[in-house]
Scaffold this motif. Structure first.
Motif, PDB file in Angstrom:
ATOM      1  N   LYS A 409       4.418 -22.593  50.675  1.00  0.00           N
ATOM      2  CA  LYS A 409       5.117 -24.044  50.701  1.00  0.00           C
ATOM      3  C   LYS A 409       3.694 -25.174  51.035  1.00  0.00           C
ATOM      4  O   LYS A 409       3.903 -25.976  50.463  1.00  0.00           O
ATOM      5  CB  LYS A 409       5.606 -24.119  52.115  1.00  0.00           C
ATOM      6  CG  LYS A 409       6.393 -25.330  52.415  1.00  0.00           C
ATOM      7  CD  LYS A 409       7.101 -25.407  53.707  1.00  0.00           C
ATOM      8  CE  LYS A 409       7.835 -26.712  54.058  1.00  0.00           C
ATOM      9  NZ  LYS A 409       6.881 -27.611  53.900  1.00  0.00           N
ATOM     10  N   ASN A 412       2.859 -25.691  47.281  1.00  0.00           N
ATOM     11  CA  ASN A 412       3.892 -26.648  46.647  1.00  0.00           C
ATOM     12  C   ASN A 412       3.807 -28.122  47.290  1.00  0.00           C
ATOM     13  O   ASN A 412       3.597 -29.103  46.432  1.00  0.00           O
ATOM     14  CB  ASN A 412       5.255 -26.190  47.033  1.00  0.00           C
ATOM     15  CG  ASN A 412       5.847 -25.288  46.017  1.00  0.00           C
ATOM     16  OD1 ASN A 412       5.376 -25.019  45.068  1.00  0.00           O
ATOM     17  ND2 ASN A 412       6.751 -24.323  46.434  1.00  0.00           N
ATOM     18  N   ASP A 413       3.320 -28.128  48.457  1.00  0.00           N
ATOM     19  CA  ASP A 413       3.253 -29.340  49.092  1.00  0.00           C
ATOM     20  C   ASP A 413       2.074 -30.243  48.624  1.00  0.00           C
ATOM     21  O   ASP A 413       1.832 -31.463  48.362  1.00  0.00           O
ATOM     22  CB  ASP A 413       3.134 -29.537  50.699  1.00  0.00           C
ATOM     23  CG  ASP A 413       4.579 -29.146  51.291  1.00  0.00           C
ATOM     24  OD1 ASP A 413       4.661 -28.280  52.517  1.00  0.00           O
ATOM     25  OD2 ASP A 413       5.611 -29.193  50.537  1.00  0.00           O
ATOM     26  N   HIS A 417       5.646 -28.642  42.923  1.00  0.00           N
ATOM     27  CA  HIS A 417       6.338 -27.629  42.455  1.00  0.00           C
ATOM     28  C   HIS A 417       6.053 -26.965  41.128  1.00  0.00           C
ATOM     29  O   HIS A 417       5.843 -25.679  40.851  1.00  0.00           O
ATOM     30  CB  HIS A 417       7.972 -27.730  42.410  1.00  0.00           C
ATOM     31  CG  HIS A 417       8.446 -27.777  44.000  1.00  0.00           C
ATOM     32  ND1 HIS A 417       8.676 -27.030  44.750  1.00  0.00           N
ATOM     33  CD2 HIS A 417       8.375 -28.806  44.710  1.00  0.00           C
ATOM     34  CE1 HIS A 417       9.080 -27.194  45.982  1.00  0.00           C
ATOM     35  NE2 HIS A 417       8.921 -28.571  45.985  1.00  0.00           N
ATOM     36  N   ASP A 418       5.467 -27.637  40.264  1.00  0.00           N
ATOM     37  CA  ASP A 418       5.135 -27.188  38.789  1.00  0.00           C
ATOM     38  C   ASP A 418       3.964 -26.169  38.954  1.00  0.00           C
ATOM     39  O   ASP A 418       3.939 -25.373  38.339  1.00  0.00           O
ATOM     40  CB  ASP A 418       4.900 -28.156  37.952  1.00  0.00           C
ATOM     41  CG  ASP A 418       5.760 -29.136  37.449  1.00  0.00           C
ATOM     42  OD1 ASP A 418       6.018 -30.439  36.880  1.00  0.00           O
ATOM     43  OD2 ASP A 418       6.989 -28.514  37.518  1.00  0.00           O
ATOM     44  N   GLY A 420       3.210 -24.807  41.627  1.00  0.00           N
ATOM     45  CA  GLY A 420       3.595 -23.582  42.402  1.00  0.00           C
ATOM     46  C   GLY A 420       4.175 -22.536  41.571  1.00  0.00           C
ATOM     47  O   GLY A 420       4.110 -21.361  41.854  1.00  0.00           O
ATOM     48  N   ASP A 421       5.123 -22.989  40.623  1.00  0.00           N
ATOM     49  CA  ASP A 421       5.517 -22.174  39.670  1.00  0.00           C
ATOM     50  C   ASP A 421       4.547 -21.375  38.551  1.00  0.00           C
ATOM     51  O   ASP A 421       4.649 -20.322  38.397  1.00  0.00           O
ATOM     52  CB  ASP A 421       6.443 -22.896  38.579  1.00  0.00           C
ATOM     53  CG  ASP A 421       7.782 -23.579  39.322  1.00  0.00           C
ATOM     54  OD1 ASP A 421       8.730 -24.194  38.657  1.00  0.00           O
ATOM     55  OD2 ASP A 421       8.335 -22.892  40.208  1.00  0.00           O
ATOM     56  N   GLU A 447       9.169 -16.637  46.480  1.00  0.00           N
ATOM     57  CA  GLU A 447       8.027 -16.277  46.309  1.00  0.00           C
ATOM     58  C   GLU A 447       7.996 -14.781  46.828  1.00  0.00           C
ATOM     59  O   GLU A 447       6.839 -14.007  47.043  1.00  0.00           O
ATOM     60  CB  GLU A 447       6.845 -17.053  47.160  1.00  0.00           C
ATOM     61  CG  GLU A 447       6.952 -16.921  48.682  1.00  0.00           C
ATOM     62  CD  GLU A 447       7.726 -18.155  49.281  1.00  0.00           C
ATOM     63  OE1 GLU A 447       8.613 -18.401  48.535  1.00  0.00           O
ATOM     64  OE2 GLU A 447       7.773 -18.443  50.581  1.00  0.00           O
TER      65      GLU A 447
END
Length: 550
Positions: A409, A412-413, A417-418, A420-421, A447
């Protein structure tokens, strides 16, 4: 031309004989409700008719004979029974299991919240009521001796075949269907509690399609057609619960509200788990476990050989089929007359082959996680169930590693999120290059990933988990030429034990160990009873900017 006309007349007669519908009677387990949705859909949508069957569905209820005796006495061709059918088979009843619709038993002990009864041990000495004879509810009885609760401490009271018996205080616990009676209490605003056998390690099949040994032996084609049409009906029913509820209310159970039927449908979908297990799937090892528990309860004397219990459509296909032979001869004659259309047939075969290739490609896509390139949850569950069954059958080890990205998380923060992917894609690539050729890796969701290791014990799985951690420490994710993201993972490692009756139990234990590893500070490998706290090896990772630190 006379011979041509005669040939077509023969073909017409053969086709007419082949199209006559075979009469089939099915004894349901109870009164009409969503519990039998697949049979209704197969009948109303024409799946049975397309298979050449004219099916009659027979209700059951208090005072009526059970489906097991009806099938054994050849009074009906098929019936819906509980897991207790294994005891009937062991005692010599000529019955055969065709398909298990529910992967989990729907039977639960239902108690009122105000009673103060919270668990199985609280039922000792209490009044218990069941609409089924004890030999048909072994899934509710088995947990008692497993929890060291003698069955003779239970107080059985005559059944009133209604949940009102529990509401009025005529019994302390009621043997209920998870998809049925709880809705009635909810509508009345009465608090209740479910005591489920699965909580205590008892997980049986439910609503099993059975037939007679004679029918399975003499007419395996008919049994196979009925089974396939019924499973088609169940797939359609569970894909559209609302539409199926409306069908049942209009044609079978007008006394039930749409709200109640929808509730039943959702509960039954959780018992069938069609997204994880093929509808109708049965495993002989799991039936062996059910048989053992019947013997421990004293419901059967000697353990039976299960070689004739599970339906095998290939067993008797070698018998000569004269009607099929006549039809085949007529068809060969027709082919001679229609020979001029051979090029059309060739194009048709090419089109079928092309569609088969497309179907194979779509199937591959359906079992692959589109983001990471690993298997998806559906593929993992199918491979897991297959590997579990082979492990039980061959007495070979089987291990499972559940992996979760630490502080995902935060990634992502911090990066979006891109990114993160992309981190998940990187992890998927490392996983695929770490496992062996016989291993399987699948993404459970988010994840979380799982690695299945057939033929490996827990020590080999621990070595694999450590190797994965080390590779991630060296192969960090490159965000740009000047910045990298260090990735660490927590893992739970389990091996199949004799107490495991299905693959889901291994998943559940691995998930608990994963949670313990994360609770212990993350970047850990947790195995049963041992915590591995191997630190990351020194490397040039010190030059990497890690924005995941606490």
């Amino acid at each position: 031309m006379r011979w041509v006309k005669a040939l077509f007349a023969l073909l017409l007669l053969a086709s007419f004989g082949a199209s006559a519908l075979e009469q089939v009677r099915v004894q349901l387990r109870w009164k009409h409700q969503f519990q039998f949705a697949g049979y209704y859909v197969a009948k109303e949508y024409g799946y049975y008719r397309d298979a050449g069957l004219d099916v009659t569905l027979l209700e059951n209820g208090p005072g009526l004979p059970g489906g097991i005796s009806e099938v054994a006495n050849n009074q009906v061709e098929f019936a819906v029974a509980g897991a207790g059918v294994i005891a009937a088979y062991a005692e010599g009843q000529p019955v055969v299991a065709v398909a298990a619709i529910f992967q989990h038993s729907p039977l639960v002990w239902l108690v009122l919240e105000k009673s103060g009864i919270k668990n199985l041990h609280d039922l000792a000495g209490k009044r218990l009521m069941s609409a089924f004879p004890q030999e048909q509810m072994v899934d509710l009885l088995a947990p008692f001796p497993m929890e060291s609760i003698p069955l003779d401490t239970l107080n059985w009271v005559p059944s009133e075949f209604s949940i009102d018996a529990l509401i009025k205080g005529h019994t302390d616990a009621y043997a209920a269907y998870k998809s049925n009676e709880p809705f009635v209490l909810r509508q009345k605003g009465i608090g209740y509690r479910l005591i489920e056998p699965r909580t205590y390690g008892v997980d049986f099949y439910g609503d099993v399609i059975i037939t007679s040994r004679e029918l399975a032996y003499r007419h395996p084609g008919l049994v196979e057609k009925f089974r396939d049409a019924t499973l088609h009906g169940w797939r359609t029913a569970l894909d559209n619960i609302d539409g199926t509820a409306r069908l049942i209310q209009s044609k079978y159970a007008p006394q039930k509200s749409l709200e109640q039927l929808r509730f039943e449908g959702q509960q039954i979908r959780e018992l069938v788990i069609p997204d994880m297990v093929a509808i109708g799937h049965m495993n002989q090892g799991r039936w062996e476990r059910i048989l053992d528990l019947n013997q421990q309860l004293g419901l059967i004397k000697d353990k039976a050989d299960l070689s004739g219990f599970l339906f095998n459509p290939q067993a008797n296909k070698s018998q000569w089929n004269w009607p099929a032979t006549i039809f085949a001869l007529a068809f060969m004659g027709a082919l001679m007359v229609l020979y001029q259309f051979r090029r059309l047939n060739k194009r048709l075969r090419l089109e079928v082959a092309r569609r088969h290739e497309i179907e194979q490609e779509l199937r591959s896509q359906a079992y692959t996680d589109p983001l990471t390139g690993t298997g998806n949850r559906r593929a993992l569950m199918e491979v897991g169930h297959r590997s579990f069954a082979m492990s039980v059958r061959d007495q070979e080890p089987l291990s499972l590693i559940m992996v979760d990205v630490d502080h995902f998380k935060r990634i992502n923060d911090s990066y979006g999120h891109d990114i993160g992917d992309l981190v998940l894609c990187h992890l998927g690539e490392v996983l695929r290059h770490t496992i062996r050729s016989d291993d399987f890796v699948g993404r459970l969701g988010g994840e979380e990933f799982a690695i299945l290791l057939p033929g490996s014990g827990v020590e080999s799985a621990m070595a694999m988990a450590r190797r994965l951690k080390n590779r991630l420490s060296v192969h960090s994710f490159t965000l740009n030429p000047h910045e990298r993201i260090a990735i660490s993972v927590s893992a739970g490692v389990v091996a199949r034990g004799d107490e495991d009756s299905c693959f889901e139990q291994m998943l559940s234990r691995a998930d608990c160990l994963l949670y313990q590893a994360k609770a212990a500070g993350r970047d850990q490998i947790q195995r049963e009873s041992t915590l591995d706290e191997t630190p990351l090896p020194p490397s040039n990772i010190a030059l990497i900017k890690d924005r995941q630190k606490n």
